[in-house]
Motif scaffolding. Structure first.
Motif, PDB file in Angstrom:
ATOM      1  N   TYR A  44       4.440  -6.974   3.900  1.00 31.01           N
ATOM      2  CA  TYR A  44       3.523  -5.839   3.876  1.00 31.01           C
ATOM      3  C   TYR A  44       3.605  -5.220   2.488  1.00 31.01           C
ATOM      4  N   LEU A  57      12.891   1.240  -0.879  1.00 34.77           N
ATOM      5  CA  LEU A  57      12.129   1.613   0.313  1.00 34.77           C
ATOM      6  C   LEU A  57      12.295   0.595   1.434  1.00 34.77           C
ATOM      7  N   CYS A  88       4.181  -2.968  -0.633  1.00 31.60           N
ATOM      8  CA  CYS A  88       5.029  -1.817  -0.941  1.00 31.60           C
ATOM      9  C   CYS A  88       4.352  -1.011  -2.050  1.00 31.60           C
ATOM     10  N   ASP A 141      -0.449  -5.428  11.408  1.00 34.25           N
ATOM     11  CA  ASP A 141      -0.934  -5.079  10.065  1.00 34.25           C
ATOM     12  C   ASP A 141      -0.198  -5.842   8.969  1.00 34.25           C
ATOM     13  N   ILE A 160      13.544   5.344   5.492  1.00 35.35           N
ATOM     14  CA  ILE A 160      12.390   4.696   6.102  1.00 35.35           C
ATOM     15  C   ILE A 160      11.117   5.285   5.500  1.00 35.35           C
ATOM     16  N   TYR A 161      10.378   4.459   4.804  1.00 37.79           N
ATOM     17  CA  TYR A 161       9.146   4.883   4.137  1.00 37.79           C
ATOM     18  C   TYR A 161       8.017   5.090   5.138  1.00 37.79           C
ATOM     19  N   ASP A 162       7.881   4.161   6.110  1.00 40.86           N
ATOM     20  CA  ASP A 162       6.777   4.229   7.055  1.00 40.86           C
ATOM     21  C   ASP A 162       7.085   3.338   8.248  1.00 40.86           C
ATOM     22  N   GLU A 163       6.304   3.514   9.310  1.00 37.28           N
ATOM     23  CA  GLU A 163       6.366   2.625  10.468  1.00 37.28           C
ATOM     24  C   GLU A 163       5.074   1.827  10.481  1.00 37.28           C
ATOM     25  N   ILE A 164       5.211   0.497  10.533  1.00 34.60           N
ATOM     26  CA  ILE A 164       4.070  -0.408  10.405  1.00 34.60           C
ATOM     27  C   ILE A 164       3.977  -1.292  11.643  1.00 34.60           C
ATOM     28  N   GLU A 165       2.779  -1.368  12.214  1.00 33.97           N
ATOM     29  CA  GLU A 165       2.547  -2.292  13.327  1.00 33.97           C
ATOM     30  C   GLU A 165       2.590  -3.724  12.792  1.00 33.97           C
ATOM     31  N   ILE A 182      10.746  -0.181   5.692  1.00 33.98           N
ATOM     32  CA  ILE A 182       9.792   0.168   6.747  1.00 33.98           C
ATOM     33  C   ILE A 182      10.378  -0.228   8.093  1.00 33.98           C
ATOM     34  N   ARG A 183       9.944   0.491   9.118  1.00 45.04           N
ATOM     35  CA  ARG A 183      10.280   0.094  10.489  1.00 45.04           C
ATOM     36  C   ARG A 183       9.088  -0.687  11.017  1.00 45.04           C
TER      37      ARG A 183
END
Length: 73
Positions: free
Chosen positions: A28, A57, A30, A16, A8-13, A59-60
């Protein structure tokens, strides 16, 4: 969902992310230059992992299922 084995690279709302109404996907940017993608149907099914088709990669996606656009009947 267990995170074992997931990178998991990042958590994104979800706010966004960009929604494409024709393809019914959220995207989103990358870091590799492509875009993470997750289908709205996957989100409705409780999936929360967006993947990049060009690299490994992921994302969550942070979202509330009640706030998703309604499915066309």
């Amino acid at each position: 969902m267990a995170d074992e084995g997931l990178n998991i690279y990042d958590e994104i709302e979800i706010e966004d992310m960009t929604f494409d109404p024709n393809l019914q996907i959220y995207t989103y940017p990358c870091p590799c230059g492509d875009r993470f993608e997750i289908a709205i149907d996957d989100l409705r099914d409780g999936e929360d992992i967006g993947v990049c088709p060009s690299c490994s990669l992921m994302i969550r996606v942070i979202f509330d299922a009640a706030d998703l656009p309604k499915a066309d009947a």
